[in-house]
Design an enzyme around this catalytic site. Sequence first.
Site, PDB file in Angstrom:
ATOM      1  N   ASP A  20       0.810  -1.224   0.000  1.00 14.81           N
ATOM      2  CA  ASP A  20       0.000   0.000   0.000  1.00 14.81           C
ATOM      3  C   ASP A  20       0.841   1.271   0.000  1.00 14.81           C
ATOM      4  OD1 ASP A  20      -2.235  -1.691   0.253  1.00 14.81           O
ATOM      5  OD2 ASP A  20      -2.033  -1.680   2.438  1.00 14.81           O
ATOM      6  N   LYS A  23       2.194   2.184  -5.005  1.00 14.74           N
ATOM      7  CA  LYS A  23       2.892   1.674  -6.208  1.00 14.74           C
ATOM      8  C   LYS A  23       2.055   1.899  -7.460  1.00 14.74           C
ATOM      9  CE  LYS A  23       3.155  -2.472  -4.499  1.00 14.74           C
ATOM     10  NZ  LYS A  23       2.754  -2.210  -3.115  1.00 14.74           N
ATOM     11  N   GLY A  47      -4.299  -4.606  -4.504  1.00 15.11           N
ATOM     12  CA  GLY A  47      -5.349  -3.751  -5.033  1.00 15.11           C
ATOM     13  C   GLY A  47      -4.727  -2.412  -5.268  1.00 15.11           C
ATOM     14  N   HIS A  48      -4.840  -1.881  -6.463  1.00 15.58           N
ATOM     15  CA  HIS A  48      -4.342  -0.525  -6.638  1.00 15.58           C
ATOM     16  C   HIS A  48      -5.419   0.344  -7.250  1.00 15.58           C
ATOM     17  CE1 HIS A  48      -2.542  -3.169  -9.709  1.00 15.58           C
ATOM     18  NE2 HIS A  48      -3.040  -2.295 -10.554  1.00 15.58           N
ATOM     19  N   GLN A 230       2.302  -5.955  -3.019  1.00 18.96           N
ATOM     20  CA  GLN A 230       2.633  -5.983  -1.583  1.00 18.96           C
ATOM     21  C   GLN A 230       3.970  -5.261  -1.340  1.00 18.96           C
ATOM     22  OE1 GLN A 230       1.675  -9.492  -2.826  1.00 18.96           O
ATOM     23  NE2 GLN A 230      -0.345  -8.600  -2.671  1.00 18.96           N
TER      24      GLN A 230
HETATM   25  P1  IMP Z   1      -2.634 -12.651   2.122  1.00 22.07           P
HETATM   26  O1  IMP Z   1      -1.662 -12.168   1.099  1.00 22.07           O
HETATM   27  O2  IMP Z   1      -4.070 -12.396   1.764  1.00 22.07           O
HETATM   28  O3  IMP Z   1      -2.380 -14.085   2.491  1.00 22.07           O
HETATM   29  O4  IMP Z   1      -2.401 -11.809   3.471  1.00 22.07           O
HETATM   30  C1  IMP Z   1      -1.207 -11.920   4.239  1.00 22.07           C
HETATM   31  C2  IMP Z   1      -0.790 -10.565   4.799  1.00 22.07           C
HETATM   32  O5  IMP Z   1      -0.413  -9.713   3.747  1.00 22.07           O
HETATM   33  C3  IMP Z   1      -1.911  -9.841   5.540  1.00 22.07           C
HETATM   34  O6  IMP Z   1      -1.332  -9.089   6.590  1.00 22.07           O
HETATM   35  C4  IMP Z   1      -2.463  -8.897   4.511  1.00 22.07           C
HETATM   36  O7  IMP Z   1      -3.087  -7.757   5.072  1.00 22.07           O
HETATM   37  C5  IMP Z   1      -1.181  -8.519   3.781  1.00 22.07           C
HETATM   38  N1  IMP Z   1      -1.408  -8.104   2.387  1.00 22.07           N
HETATM   39  C6  IMP Z   1      -1.667  -8.893   1.328  1.00 22.07           C
HETATM   40  N2  IMP Z   1      -1.803  -8.160   0.212  1.00 22.07           N
HETATM   41  C7  IMP Z   1      -1.611  -6.890   0.565  1.00 22.07           C
HETATM   42  C8  IMP Z   1      -1.567  -5.660  -0.163  1.00 22.07           C
HETATM   43  O8  IMP Z   1      -1.742  -5.598  -1.380  1.00 22.07           O
HETATM   44  N3  IMP Z   1      -1.321  -4.547   0.570  1.00 22.07           N
HETATM   45  C9  IMP Z   1      -1.090  -4.581   1.916  1.00 22.07           C
HETATM   46  N4  IMP Z   1      -1.097  -5.697   2.632  1.00 22.07           N
HETATM   47  C10 IMP Z   1      -1.349  -6.847   1.968  1.00 22.07           C
END
Ligand code: IMP
Length: 441
Positions: A20, A23, A47-48, A230
């Site tokens: 977040d 990017k 998500g962007h 991420q």
């Molecule tokens: P997962 O990727 O859904 O398995 O989540 C694992 C961790 O990564 C959690 O803390 C999510 O909030 C974080 N996370 C996954 N994708 C994003 C992103 O695009 N932005 C911020 N945090 C993310």
Amino acid sequence: MMAKDFDFNRLVIVGAQWGDEGKGKVIDFLAAQADVTARFQGGDNAGHTVVYGANIFKLHHIPSGILNPATLCLLGNGMVINPQVLVRELDELEKRGIKTDNLRISGKAHLIMAYHQAMDEANEKMLGEQKIGTTGRGIGPAYADKALRRGIRAVDMLDFSRFCERLGGILPLQNKILQNIYGHPGFKYEELCESYRPVCEKIGPLIIDASLLLAEQIKNKKKILFEGAQGALLDIDHGTYPFVTSSSTVAASAASGTGVGVVWIDNVIGVLKAYTTRVGEGPFLTEEKGEAGAQLRERGSEYGTTTGRPRRCGWFDSVIARYAARINGLTGLAVTKLDVLSGMDVVRMAVAYRRRGELIRHFPLDPSVLKECQPVYEDFPGWDEDLSHARNITDLPAAARRYLQAMEDAVGVKIEIVSVGPDRSQTIICPGTPTAGWMGR
Ligand code: IMP
């Protein structure tokens, strides 16, 4: 073997905090010059939000480059793709008049299936207090199945009968896990299979050998932008394990996640917010739970694009940024949301941690010791000026420039881009930097 050229044609953009970082905005800006934008890891957990004039696009799988019809958009083999969500994204863009025939998908990318999502949700529930705080999109179970060699790949969608056969071979085990471990009713084979028929039809024609396509583009000296999702601290190896995502988020995976040799990567830009945010559980030393955090959240609209969750907010942490610079080999920085800091009396930056009286300058090997650490702050005078109209570094007030310089010094990497608002035009390119060259300036 092609001879390596030394022009600056291949650029990786990665998040250098916990995701977040903004990017999407930076990538959207740089993608204007790119022939190809390629994603290499993650799935629809990303998500962007891309703002272009009056239009706001929320994209999960699809690279920002899709808005530019001349840019080829690739979903690489390192990704996990939920084909149903991808089709919804495509439909949404097409409904709003954006052409999507410039999208291609690596046949080697793995699919996130309905049972992965069910397992992700059930697993988080079962973990209770120990939960990771995932996005609930099935990312972990899909990557686990890939490693267990029981995944379904995009290439399996080329032929619907083959897709059904593969699903038929795998579903009984998935159902057993769902029913016996998680108390979930499981999925009926015929129903589940049928629900993927239109999806296979829509996605099938987009599936290609991405590595081959990229090799051709490299040979023709095309500009390729590798788009990370991420951030460094969510990396499966280097992040704050176990509070991480399930993919490798660092720049090196741009190569393995698309089928390109590492020697072809020229530069790596790390995107850093001027402060820090995190969603989900896990350590976050500079988190501000009081007034300052609430102020950052409201001014910066810090709510998740994918889940809508309020983000945890706090001050810029140069310890994690330095660590991100090391594990990614960052060649430049993009600082976003500097405008959000306007109006703060004091702007704080963690320059080190203190643990049991000892000063720590490097991110610790074991993130669990962070519980015993406190941030050591350096305070900077704030500024009141609205930065959103700044287009050159010299348009910024002296206090903001001083803070940027301190960020650059603390991380040890040059700032090449500064973003002062969500719109493409609200971007400052530092003169004389490689990025200025990429933008043709
Ligand atoms: P997962 O990727 O859904 O398995 O989540 C694992 C961790 O990564 C959690 O803390 C999510 O909030 C974080 N996370 C996954 N994708 C994003 C992103 O695009 N932005 C911020 N945090 C993310």
